[in-house]
Design a protein around this motif. Structure first.
Motif, short mmCIF file in Angstrom:
data_model
loop_
_atom_site.label_atom_id
_atom_site.label_comp_id
_atom_site.label_asym_id
_atom_site.label_seq_id
_atom_site.Cartn_x
_atom_site.Cartn_y
_atom_site.Cartn_z
N THR A 109 40.08 22.34 66.50
CA THR A 109 38.62 22.22 66.47
C THR A 109 38.06 22.21 67.89
O THR A 109 37.04 22.85 68.17
CB THR A 109 38.22 20.93 65.73
OG1 THR A 109 38.87 20.93 64.46
CG2 THR A 109 36.72 20.87 65.52
N LEU A 158 42.80 18.61 65.35
CA LEU A 158 41.77 18.26 66.33
C LEU A 158 41.81 19.24 67.50
O LEU A 158 40.78 19.72 67.96
CB LEU A 158 42.01 16.83 66.83
CG LEU A 158 40.96 16.32 67.81
CD1 LEU A 158 39.59 16.24 67.14
CD2 LEU A 158 41.34 14.96 68.36
N ASN A 199 47.70 15.97 67.53
CA ASN A 199 46.85 16.21 66.38
C ASN A 199 46.37 17.66 66.44
O ASN A 199 45.41 18.00 67.13
CB ASN A 199 45.65 15.26 66.40
CG ASN A 199 44.79 15.43 65.17
OD1 ASN A 199 44.84 16.47 64.50
ND2 ASN A 199 44.01 14.42 64.86
#
Lengths: 309, 251, 315
Positions: free
Chosen positions: A193, A190, A187
């Motif tokens: 982040t 993600l 991902n």
């Protein structure tokens, strides 16, 4: 010039280098993995410093303030990533530079509105404000020693995370080959982040530790940011090891240059000439160093191999 | 045989542990059309990049027209008459078709530290460029933005830009890649028309193009040339059939 | 120039610029003459940046350096009692050219994000140099007691004369830039921006052309710096502050990168907006920052794209 002074300034250089490293590590990873030039990284440093100062006043506890400020800068970092920076990953560097420049203007002004433009100062709790005897006869401020210690511990932790964990594997893979990481079914959003948030927390950590040493004021982030750029250019973009080596070199050269260049010049120049040339050259030293490194190694000391750029 | 126009000796390039070009020797004679074929990953594009000067070699030497050009940059090689086309179309998309070719002419018309006279009104640049566009069949598209040309036309433009540099040797990296049948037939006919006047090194997957154009063929496998010879000889070569043609041509 | 309306709009703009001093005098609003003069000085700086940024593809985040060097060249000569404008402005141009040559020689060897960081870092170095030299005012800078002196009727102490001098220089640079980008030299740097690998493959060595463009842009911006110090009649290291570089870059983007009129429009829009917002609140940058982000995200074509005939640019 005596040996104690040299030792003390060397430690100061190391302390500055450690702070530069905390900033550079996040910035270089964000660039290496997301291909994002984030000028607003300095704003997160500033946010960390302001939050720590303010929480210390509110809670009266220095340690509690540090923890809260660290969490605060992590949150601010994640919010900034989600709101503003996400749209910039696919843009060219020019757009990134301008948009994050806009972020800086925003943050500096926001801080000025909330806290005013004049500098804040933090008072250290008594247990941190004394000196510690490193060797018999050599005393060094406890707080600065602690900063060095924290910085080295964080550098060690980072090294473990990057070399020994799955997250670190992804980070390293991402820094050299973005598409491959996406192809692994990770991902990516993600991951971005998480990396950005960690970078923000590291910048915040540098900022909150800077509070008691330097003046806390709007614009403090950019002053250090540009020195961090020098660190990254010297170390090689995307390389944590390069960031560490570059940060220590820049920290040392800058600190020792400011401390000793003038007295050294006065041995060969007249006193007034040394008074003028000393500070002038000292302020230029790290940039000249950067130019020298670039002349021999345009990709920095530790170029990240396999990167397509 | 007189000294070859292009002489490659022991050329090597490594990427980490991978040897992409492995002590490679190659001779290209004056006026020859020489095809280099090989399976995917054989190192064809790496070799072209090394010959064109876009990629540094780790070892070995390249001589062109009697001069050692191993250490020369891509522009320096271009100025000596070594022109290339790219496998993935590489043009100036925001300029017109004519501008693209005129730029190639300009690069070979002395230095460009000229600041006043509009380049688009210099007959010395525009006329030769128009002539070359006519030659490759793009005359009608001269004033169109290159970005809006069809894929096949952009491939033609690639060749036109290479020709505009007045080369002695053309390095063509898959000139018919991605083309329709008509387009690739036209490109092959065009290359056949310049063949002989120019020396051509042709890297190509399309066997029709290779066997239609090549005087000699070299087969590249894992960075080494395993066979060189006439098309007939290559067709007949057992080692080649096994290593490469086996999957493609025998079927 | 795809539209017949374009020359008309540009002509009207020129007439409007020329009419500012008489109209300002008539309305007894000298402030606006001052403001537009400042705008035009920044338009020169922005135009010079656009040459390397918009046409040459070099994202220089250090363009304020040359503004500062031009200003210091004038200020330092004046400090030592030399007020001759020809000498002052020649030094401004020569010094900023020399510095641009050195910075360019190092930074153009790199590309992408390295280039951005290096140009930024070198400008910061000059900023700190300005701060550390006490002889020339250090942090506080210096006042320029007398504006540059020229023979004959070119008396810059006269605000109107100075205004027309700035306008003339802006027009001169617009014409020069217009020729330069269409000439062989301009074709090379635009080609290198568009596709550097192809540019090399056809036989150009882009480095020397990019370096020349970088140097010329530095010289042009140096003259803007000489004008700016005459305009403000003082100078500080803030002229070279990195935010100034960002502002000039924003002007270029706001007006339309890779066009000649764009930077002029951008300088107007930027400084008028700054004027408007700062008259409204001291914290105008809290609006300005997000505005910049919005422009970057949604209006990259710039104001020039709104003009009649402001269609897609070529090359």
């Amino acid at each position: 010039m005596n040996i104690f002074l040299i030792l003390e300034q060397t430690l100061n250089g190391l302390q500055f280098g450690v702070m530069l490293f905390l900033m550079a590590a996040g910035l270089t990873l964000v660039f290496g993995i997301m291909n994002l030039v984030n000028l607003a990284h300095g704003s997160l440093y500033m946010v960390g410093a302001y939050l720590a100062t303010t929480f210390a006043q509110w809670t009266g506890s220095f340690l509690l303030a540090l923890v809260l400020a660290l969490a605060g800068s992590l949150v601010v970092g994640i919010v900034v990533e989600l709101v503003a920076l996400r749209t910039l990953y696919e843009r060219d560097h020019l757009d990134q530079v301008l948009a994050t420049f806009g972020l800086i203007l925003f943050f500096n002004e926001l801080i000025a509105i909330l806290w005013g433009r004049s500098a804040l100062y933090t008072t250290l709790p008594t247990w941190l404000s004394g000196h510690v005897a490193l060797l018999p006869g050599i005393r060094y401020p406890v707080y600065r020693a602690l900063v060095i210690l924290v910085g080295l511990v964080v550098a060690g932790l980072l090294w473990v995370v990057v070399t020994r964990t799955r997250l670190g594997m992804l980070i390293r893979a991402g820094a050299s080959n973005r598409t491959m990481v996406a192809a692994l079914g990770v991902n990516v959003r993600l991951l971005y982040t998480v990396v950005f948030g960690s970078g923000a927390a590291l910048a915040g950590l540098a900022g909150l530790m800077a509070g008691p040493i330097y003046a806390v004021q709007p614009g403090m982030g950019e002053q250090i940011l540009i020195q961090v750029f020098v660190v990254i250019v010297i170390g090689g973009i995307g390389s944590i090891r390069g960031a560490l080596v570059g940060a220590v070199i820049v920290g040392m050269v800058d600190t020792l240059g400011r401390a000793f260049l003038k007295p050294m010049l006065s041995t060969v120049l007249s006193a007034p000439a040394a008074d003028t040339a000393g500070p002038a050259i000292a302020s230029m030293l790290i940039y000249l160093l950067m130019a020298a490194v670039l002349a021999f190694r345009p990709q920095g000391l530790f170029p990240v191999t396999g990167a397509e750029r | 045989m007189a000294e070859a126009l292009l002489q490659v000796r022991g050329l090597t390039r490594r990427f980490g542990g991978l040897v992409a070009t492995d002590r490679l020797d190659l001779d290209i004679g004056q006026g020859e059309t020489h095809a280099i074929i090989g399976p995917n990953g054989a190192g064809k594009t790496t070799l072209i990049a090394q010959l064109a000067g876009d990629l540094r070699s780790d070892a070995g030497a390249v001589r062109f027209a009697g001069e050692d050009i191993t250490r020369l940059s891509a522009p320096a090689r271009s100025l000596r008459g070594l022109a290339r086309s790219f496998q993935i179309t590489s043009i100036f998309p925001d300029f017109t078709t004519l501008d693209n070719v005129a730029l190639a002419v300009q690069a070979h018309a002395g230095h460009s530290f000229r600041f006043w006279r509009p380049a688009r009104r210099e007959p010395a640049l525009r006329e030769p460029a128009r002539a070359i566009l006519a030659q490759v069949g793009l005359a009608g598209r001269a004033d169109v933005r290159a970005a809006s040309l069809a894929h096949g036309e952009q491939r033609q433009l690639e060749i036109a830009m290479a020709l505009a540099t007045g080369p002695r040797l053309l390095l063509l990296d898959e000139p018919v890649a991605g083309m329709g049948l008509d387009e690739s037939q036209r490109m092959i006919r065009f290359l056949a028309s310049v063949k002989g006047r120019l020396t051509i090194v042709l890297v190509e997957h399309d066997m029709d193009a290779v066997f239609a154009l090549a005087d000699r063929i070299s087969v590249l496998v894992y960075g080494r040339i395993i066979a060189t010879g006439t098309p007939e000889a290559i067709r007949a070569n057992a080692e080649v059939r096994q290593a490469y043609l086996g999957e493609d041509a025998v079927a | 120039m795809t539209s017949r309306a374009r020359p008309l709009v540009l002509g009207l703009g020129l007439v409007a610029l020329a009419a500012v001093p008489p109209v300002g005098g008539l309305l007894n609003q000298p402030f606006y003459v001052d403001l537009v003069r400042r705008v035009m000085i920044f338009a020169i700086a922005a135009l010079s940046l656009d040459l390397i940024l918009g046409y040459g593809g070099m994202v220089s985040f250090g363009h304020a350096a040359y503004l500062g060097i031009g200003a210091y060249a004038v200020g330092i000569l004046a400090h030592h009692g030399i007020h001759n404008g020809v000498l002052q402005w020649s030094l401004a141009i020569a010094a900023s050219m020399a510095v641009a040559l050195v910075i360019g020689a190092v930074s153009i060897r790199t590309s992408g994000v390295y280039f951005i960081m290096i140009t930024l870092a070198f400008t910061q170095m000059l900023y700190y140099l300005g701060i550390s030299i006490e002889e020339y005012g250090g942090d506080d800078g210096m006042r320029l007691a007398v504006r540059s002196q020229f023979p004959g009727p070119l008396d810059l102490q006269n605000g109107t004369v100075f205004y027309y001098v700035v306008l003339a220089i802006l027009l001169l640079f617009l014409v020069l830039a217009h020729r330069l980008i269409a000439a062989r030299f301009g074709m090379v740097i635009r080609a290198a921006r568009s596709n550097e690998a192809r540019t090399r493959a056809i036989g150009f060595s882009p480095y020397r052309y990019k370096l020349m463009a970088f140097t010329l842009a530095g010289a042009m911006c140096g003259l803007a710096g000489a004008l700016l110090v005459n305009h403000t009649e003082y100078l500080t290291p803030e002229f070279m502050h990195w935010t100034r570089s960002g502002e000039i870059m924003f002007m270029v983007i706001l007006g339309g990168m890779g066009t000649l009129v764009g930077p002029v429009l951008g300088a107007f829009a930027f400084l008028l907006l700054e004027n408007l917002l700062s008259g409204w609140t001291a914290h105008w940058q809290i609006i300005f920052g997000p505005l910049l982000i919005l422009v970057v995200l949604y209006a990259k074509r710039g104001l020039f794209g709104l003009l009649p005939g402001g269609g897609p640019r070529d090359g």
